[in-house]
Design an enzyme around this catalytic site. Structure first.
Site, PDB file in Angstrom:
ATOM      1  N   TRP A  49      25.433 -57.095 -23.655  1.00 21.03           N
ATOM      2  CA  TRP A  49      25.272 -56.592 -22.426  1.00 21.03           C
ATOM      3  C   TRP A  49      25.893 -57.214 -21.103  1.00 21.03           C
ATOM      4  O   TRP A  49      25.976 -56.634 -20.043  1.00 21.03           O
ATOM      5  CB  TRP A  49      23.627 -56.845 -22.095  1.00 21.03           C
ATOM      6  CG  TRP A  49      23.295 -58.390 -22.533  1.00 21.03           C
ATOM      7  CD1 TRP A  49      22.702 -58.922 -23.406  1.00 21.03           C
ATOM      8  CD2 TRP A  49      23.646 -59.445 -21.745  1.00 21.03           C
ATOM      9  NE1 TRP A  49      22.542 -60.198 -23.313  1.00 21.03           N
ATOM     10  CE2 TRP A  49      22.850 -60.499 -22.158  1.00 21.03           C
ATOM     11  CE3 TRP A  49      24.068 -59.566 -20.040  1.00 21.03           C
ATOM     12  CZ2 TRP A  49      23.169 -61.873 -21.450  1.00 21.03           C
ATOM     13  CZ3 TRP A  49      24.083 -61.031 -19.484  1.00 21.03           C
ATOM     14  CH2 TRP A  49      23.553 -62.104 -20.480  1.00 21.03           C
ATOM     15  N   ASN A  50      26.761 -58.388 -21.328  1.00 25.52           N
ATOM     16  CA  ASN A  50      27.461 -58.989 -20.088  1.00 25.52           C
ATOM     17  C   ASN A  50      28.680 -58.097 -19.859  1.00 25.52           C
ATOM     18  O   ASN A  50      28.780 -58.442 -18.544  1.00 25.52           O
ATOM     19  CB  ASN A  50      27.650 -60.238 -20.560  1.00 25.52           C
ATOM     20  CG  ASN A  50      28.477 -60.586 -21.719  1.00 25.52           C
ATOM     21  OD1 ASN A  50      29.003 -59.579 -22.272  1.00 25.52           O
ATOM     22  ND2 ASN A  50      28.950 -61.798 -21.640  1.00 25.52           N
ATOM     23  N   GLU A 108      41.067 -59.582 -29.860  1.00 28.92           N
ATOM     24  CA  GLU A 108      40.869 -58.653 -29.071  1.00 28.92           C
ATOM     25  C   GLU A 108      41.974 -58.373 -28.207  1.00 28.92           C
ATOM     26  O   GLU A 108      42.266 -59.601 -27.675  1.00 28.92           O
ATOM     27  CB  GLU A 108      39.507 -58.277 -28.443  1.00 28.92           C
ATOM     28  CG  GLU A 108      38.638 -58.092 -29.472  1.00 28.92           C
ATOM     29  CD  GLU A 108      37.135 -57.731 -28.843  1.00 28.92           C
ATOM     30  OE1 GLU A 108      36.876 -58.135 -28.057  1.00 28.92           O
ATOM     31  OE2 GLU A 108      36.535 -56.780 -29.544  1.00 28.92           O
ATOM     32  N   GLU A 142      33.659 -62.040 -32.265  1.00 28.93           N
ATOM     33  CA  GLU A 142      33.896 -62.442 -30.719  1.00 28.93           C
ATOM     34  C   GLU A 142      32.395 -63.322 -30.358  1.00 28.93           C
ATOM     35  O   GLU A 142      31.563 -62.645 -29.957  1.00 28.93           O
ATOM     36  CB  GLU A 142      34.384 -61.717 -29.807  1.00 28.93           C
ATOM     37  CG  GLU A 142      35.486 -60.933 -30.213  1.00 28.93           C
ATOM     38  CD  GLU A 142      36.788 -61.511 -29.958  1.00 28.93           C
ATOM     39  OE1 GLU A 142      36.790 -62.581 -29.133  1.00 28.93           O
ATOM     40  OE2 GLU A 142      37.872 -61.088 -30.642  1.00 28.93           O
ATOM     41  N   SER A 196      20.899 -53.151 -26.199  1.00 28.34           N
ATOM     42  CA  SER A 196      19.903 -52.306 -25.987  1.00 28.34           C
ATOM     43  C   SER A 196      19.560 -52.371 -24.473  1.00 28.34           C
ATOM     44  O   SER A 196      18.931 -51.563 -23.775  1.00 28.34           O
ATOM     45  CB  SER A 196      18.535 -52.670 -27.092  1.00 28.34           C
ATOM     46  OG  SER A 196      18.753 -52.472 -28.092  1.00 28.34           O
ATOM     47  N   CYS A 243      31.306 -65.351 -21.782  1.00 26.15           N
ATOM     48  CA  CYS A 243      31.749 -66.244 -22.891  1.00 26.15           C
ATOM     49  C   CYS A 243      32.689 -67.370 -22.410  1.00 26.15           C
ATOM     50  O   CYS A 243      33.100 -68.224 -23.059  1.00 26.15           O
ATOM     51  CB  CYS A 243      32.010 -65.483 -24.160  1.00 26.15           C
ATOM     52  SG  CYS A 243      33.224 -64.384 -23.731  1.00 26.15           S
TER      53      CYS A 243
HETATM   54  P1  NAP Z   1      23.414 -60.980 -29.064  1.00 24.83           P
HETATM   55  O1  NAP Z   1      21.685 -61.318 -28.986  1.00 24.83           O
HETATM   56  O2  NAP Z   1      23.999 -61.681 -30.337  1.00 24.83           O
HETATM   57  O3  NAP Z   1      23.632 -59.497 -28.988  1.00 24.83           O
HETATM   58  C1  NAP Z   1      24.768 -58.809 -29.036  1.00 24.83           C
HETATM   59  C2  NAP Z   1      24.642 -57.664 -29.757  1.00 24.83           C
HETATM   60  O4  NAP Z   1      24.349 -57.740 -31.121  1.00 24.83           O
HETATM   61  C3  NAP Z   1      23.651 -56.569 -29.205  1.00 24.83           C
HETATM   62  O5  NAP Z   1      24.103 -55.347 -29.169  1.00 24.83           O
HETATM   63  C4  NAP Z   1      22.594 -56.833 -30.067  1.00 24.83           C
HETATM   64  O6  NAP Z   1      21.523 -55.563 -30.059  1.00 24.83           O
HETATM   65  C5  NAP Z   1      23.309 -57.023 -31.398  1.00 24.83           C
HETATM   66  N1  NAP Z   1      22.162 -57.765 -32.214  1.00 24.83           N
HETATM   67  C6  NAP Z   1      21.288 -58.538 -32.117  1.00 24.83           C
HETATM   68  N2  NAP Z   1      20.816 -59.160 -33.244  1.00 24.83           N
HETATM   69  C7  NAP Z   1      21.510 -58.305 -34.098  1.00 24.83           C
HETATM   70  C8  NAP Z   1      21.344 -58.391 -35.466  1.00 24.83           C
HETATM   71  N3  NAP Z   1      20.257 -58.931 -36.205  1.00 24.83           N
HETATM   72  N4  NAP Z   1      22.428 -57.681 -36.045  1.00 24.83           N
HETATM   73  C9  NAP Z   1      23.106 -57.152 -35.712  1.00 24.83           C
HETATM   74  N5  NAP Z   1      23.066 -57.052 -34.383  1.00 24.83           N
HETATM   75  C10 NAP Z   1      22.436 -57.451 -33.581  1.00 24.83           C
HETATM   76  O7  NAP Z   1      24.085 -61.628 -27.824  1.00 24.83           O
HETATM   77  P2  NAP Z   1      23.735 -61.497 -26.165  1.00 24.83           P
HETATM   78  O8  NAP Z   1      22.805 -62.463 -25.954  1.00 24.83           O
HETATM   79  O9  NAP Z   1      23.803 -60.201 -26.020  1.00 24.83           O
HETATM   80  O10 NAP Z   1      25.306 -62.209 -25.601  1.00 24.83           O
HETATM   81  C11 NAP Z   1      25.371 -63.308 -25.282  1.00 24.83           C
HETATM   82  C12 NAP Z   1      26.374 -64.031 -26.450  1.00 24.83           C
HETATM   83  O11 NAP Z   1      27.447 -63.213 -26.530  1.00 24.83           O
HETATM   84  C13 NAP Z   1      26.907 -65.358 -25.610  1.00 24.83           C
HETATM   85  O12 NAP Z   1      26.730 -66.319 -26.772  1.00 24.83           O
HETATM   86  C14 NAP Z   1      28.179 -65.130 -25.401  1.00 24.83           C
HETATM   87  O13 NAP Z   1      29.183 -65.961 -25.353  1.00 24.83           O
HETATM   88  C15 NAP Z   1      28.507 -63.997 -26.412  1.00 24.83           C
HETATM   89  N6  NAP Z   1      29.975 -63.356 -25.951  1.00 24.83           N
HETATM   90  C16 NAP Z   1      31.016 -63.401 -26.538  1.00 24.83           C
HETATM   91  C17 NAP Z   1      32.239 -62.850 -26.166  1.00 24.83           C
HETATM   92  C18 NAP Z   1      33.495 -63.163 -26.679  1.00 24.83           C
HETATM   93  O14 NAP Z   1      34.361 -62.508 -26.505  1.00 24.83           O
HETATM   94  N7  NAP Z   1      33.444 -64.145 -27.364  1.00 24.83           N
HETATM   95  C19 NAP Z   1      31.968 -61.930 -25.083  1.00 24.83           C
HETATM   96  C20 NAP Z   1      30.861 -61.770 -24.393  1.00 24.83           C
HETATM   97  C21 NAP Z   1      29.911 -62.419 -24.910  1.00 24.83           C
HETATM   98  P3  NAP Z   1      20.307 -55.541 -29.021  1.00 24.83           P
HETATM   99  O15 NAP Z   1      20.587 -55.486 -27.922  1.00 24.83           O
HETATM  100  O16 NAP Z   1      19.715 -54.111 -29.468  1.00 24.83           O
HETATM  101  O17 NAP Z   1      19.525 -56.891 -29.427  1.00 24.83           O
END
Ligand code: NAP
Length: 481
Positions: A153-154, A463, A252, A180, A286
């Site tokens: 979402w970020n 990416e 990522e 979501s 991130c």
């Molecule tokens: P998240 O909870 O892992 O969610 C990311 C995506 O994964 C959402 O679409 C989420 O869907 C989905 N998801 C959740 N549970 C899942 C499962 N069991 N199986 C498959 N998909 C699933 O992460 P977030 O809280 O949204 O994002 C924050 C994290 O992302 C931080 O740790 C940040 O560092 C990392 N991030 C990394 C990068 C990078 O480039 N490395 C960039 C941005 C963010 P729902 O929304 O439907 O739950």
């Protein structure tokens, strides 16, 4: 409710058409700033996800030549920029970030389509110069197949754009699942794709609870690559789910970025870079600095300058042009930040800016003041974990060796920054930092032209850059007599 010409349908997109609502299940999208219900999006389940994968697989039977893919990429690039203001408004409404950042996010997203449109020549077959084993050899970059894309979402638009642009450039078809909390930016993008009349099934959008959708993505034999951006925990789960099927994964994941300031650094430049880097998306990126490590002789001076600057930042609704920092995505985010700050203060850190905001009574309205802590230790939560909020945590180091040891003292390896006027030291330290992205005298994050990704628990795959394109290709060697 949100009214927008880019949101005529609040649903997914399957096989070239807006998806029909199934059984009335919906997902409520709420403004993180004020709790307003922005819309109810029809939610997909496993069955729709499987239909989307099959639609995507069917289009691969008629592969588009690179010249055609280039036309699509440029058209998407232009469509994004032509709708920049409206897309930015949608991003801010559903994510909460300041409008100026959303405007920049649209440009960043468009940049990936523009960049990959220039890279297709790299996919041309490569002939080996020598006749080997009596054969002529050529190496082809084939599309990996159906690509499943899962985004957080970020950066509701840019994270999707990074993956979609590379996948389409490589000749893949895609099935996408946005977070979501922020599906509206994805729907707006698909409204633009719909106007471009791409082949039915080339780009599919499924919106719904993650579990059943990712089960299909990881289990369906037609999906050959899953590209995921999000938390390390979910990345691990996907790796486990995909392992029995030998699917390619690009992950990522989370970060814990150090920001090193040596005594010989240009302090004003370092302070300005830190503020710009740290408060993007309210600290919820991130690549945001998580730990500031300053050489001991200048810690006090540096921290005071940072606190002075931070005191001027304005927290508020992202739609207000004066806002520098919007709300956190929700109360869970707020609770994590508040717990990290409390843990640091209990451990002896001092707070130079910030305060104790009331915990929101509901999931939205999670405004947190930009906070500066000094005297933090590596064992504190604010250093050991990704805070994902507007907190600058400042600690110290004595010499170069200790700086490198502390910076690398994390299981994550996404982004790091270092500030020094000594070019030799910069090269030496950068080479020893186990992070996929290193900023030297800059807090600049990723760009479409360069590969971006993590080491260690920050994942694998890249990416952007040529590497980001090759992520969606599978090399095939042909030996011919
Ligand atoms: P998240 O909870 O892992 O969610 C990311 C995506 O994964 C959402 O679409 C989420 O869907 C989905 N998801 C959740 N549970 C899942 C499962 N069991 N199986 C498959 N998909 C699933 O992460 P977030 O809280 O949204 O994002 C924050 C994290 O992302 C931080 O740790 C940040 O560092 C990392 N991030 C990394 C990068 C990078 O480039 N490395 C960039 C941005 C963010 P729902 O929304 O439907 O739950």
């Amino acid at each position: 409710m949100i009214e927008s010409p880019l949101l005529p349908n609040l649903t997914g997109y399957l096989a070239g058409r807006w998806a029909e609502s199934l059984g009335g299940a919906t997902l409520a999208v709420v403004s993180p700033a004020n709790g307003e219900l922005l819309g109810r999006v029809s939610a997909a389940g496993g069955e729709q996800a499987a239909s989307a994968v099959e639609a995507a697989a069917s289009v691969l039977a008629r592969p588009a030549p690179p010249a055609q893919r280039q036309v699509w990429l440029l058209a998407i690039h232009d469509a994004l920029l032509a709708n920049q203001a409206e897309l930015a408004r949608i991003i801010t409404l559903e994510n909460g970030k300041p409008l100026k950042e959303s405007v920049a996010e649209v440009e960043y997203a468009a940049g990936f389509f523009g960049f990959f449109a220039t890279q297709l020549d790299h996919l041309a077959p490569r002939a080996l110069p020598d006749r080997i084993r009596g054969c002529h050899w050529t190496v082809h970059q084939r599309p990996a197949g159906v690509a499943a894309l899962i985004t957080p979402w970020n950066f509701p638009l840019a994270m999707l754009a990074k993956k979609l642009s590379a996948a389409l450039a490589a000749g893949c078809s895609v099935v996408t699942k946005p977070a979501s909390a922020t599906p509206l930016s994805a729907i707006a993008l698909w409204t633009l794709l719909d106007r471009l009349a791409l082949p039915a099934g080339l780009a599919n959008l499924v919106i719904g609870p993650a579990g059943p959708l990712s089960e299909v993505f990881c289990g369906h034999p037609a999906v050959r690559i899953v590209s995921f951006t999000g938390s390390t925990e979910v990345g691990q789960r996907l790796a486990q789910q995909a392992a029995p099927h030998f699917k390619r994964l690009a992950l990522e994941l989370g970060g814990n970025a150090p920001f090193l300031v040596f005594e010989d650094a240009d302090l004003e430049a370092a302070v300005a870079a830190l503020i710009a880097n740290k408060f993007r998306a309210g600290g919820q990126t991130c690549v945001c600095t998580n730990r500031v490590l300053v050489q001991v002789g200048i810690v006090g001076r540096f921290a005071e300058r940072v606190a002075e600057r931070v005191a001027r930042l304005k927290v508020g609704d992202g739609l207000d042009p004066a806002t520098d920092i919007g709300p956190l995505i929700n109360r869970d985010g707020f609770d994590k930040v508040a717990a990290h700050v409390a843990n640091a203060l209990a451990g002896g850190a001092r707070r130079l800016a910030g305060g104790d905001p009331p915990r929101p009574a509901q999931a939205w309205g999670a405004f947190y003041p930009p906070t500066v802590l000094v005297g933090v230790e590596p064992s504190m939560q604010v250093c050991a974990e990704e805070t994902f909020g507007p907190v600058i945590a400042i600690g110290g180091f004595n010499d170069e060796a200790e700086a490198v040891r502390l910076a690398n003292g994390t299981p994550y390896g996404l982004a790091a920054y270092l500030f020094t006027r000594d070019a030799e030291r910069a090269n030496r330290v950068a080479a020893r930092l186990r992070f996929g992205h290193v900023g030297v005298n800059t807090g600049t994050g990723p760009t479409p032209e360069a590969p971006f990704g993590g080491m260690k628990r920050s994942g694998y795959g890249r990416e952007g850059g040529l590497e980001g394109l090759l992520e969606f290709c599978e090399p095939q060697a042909i030996a011919a007599v």
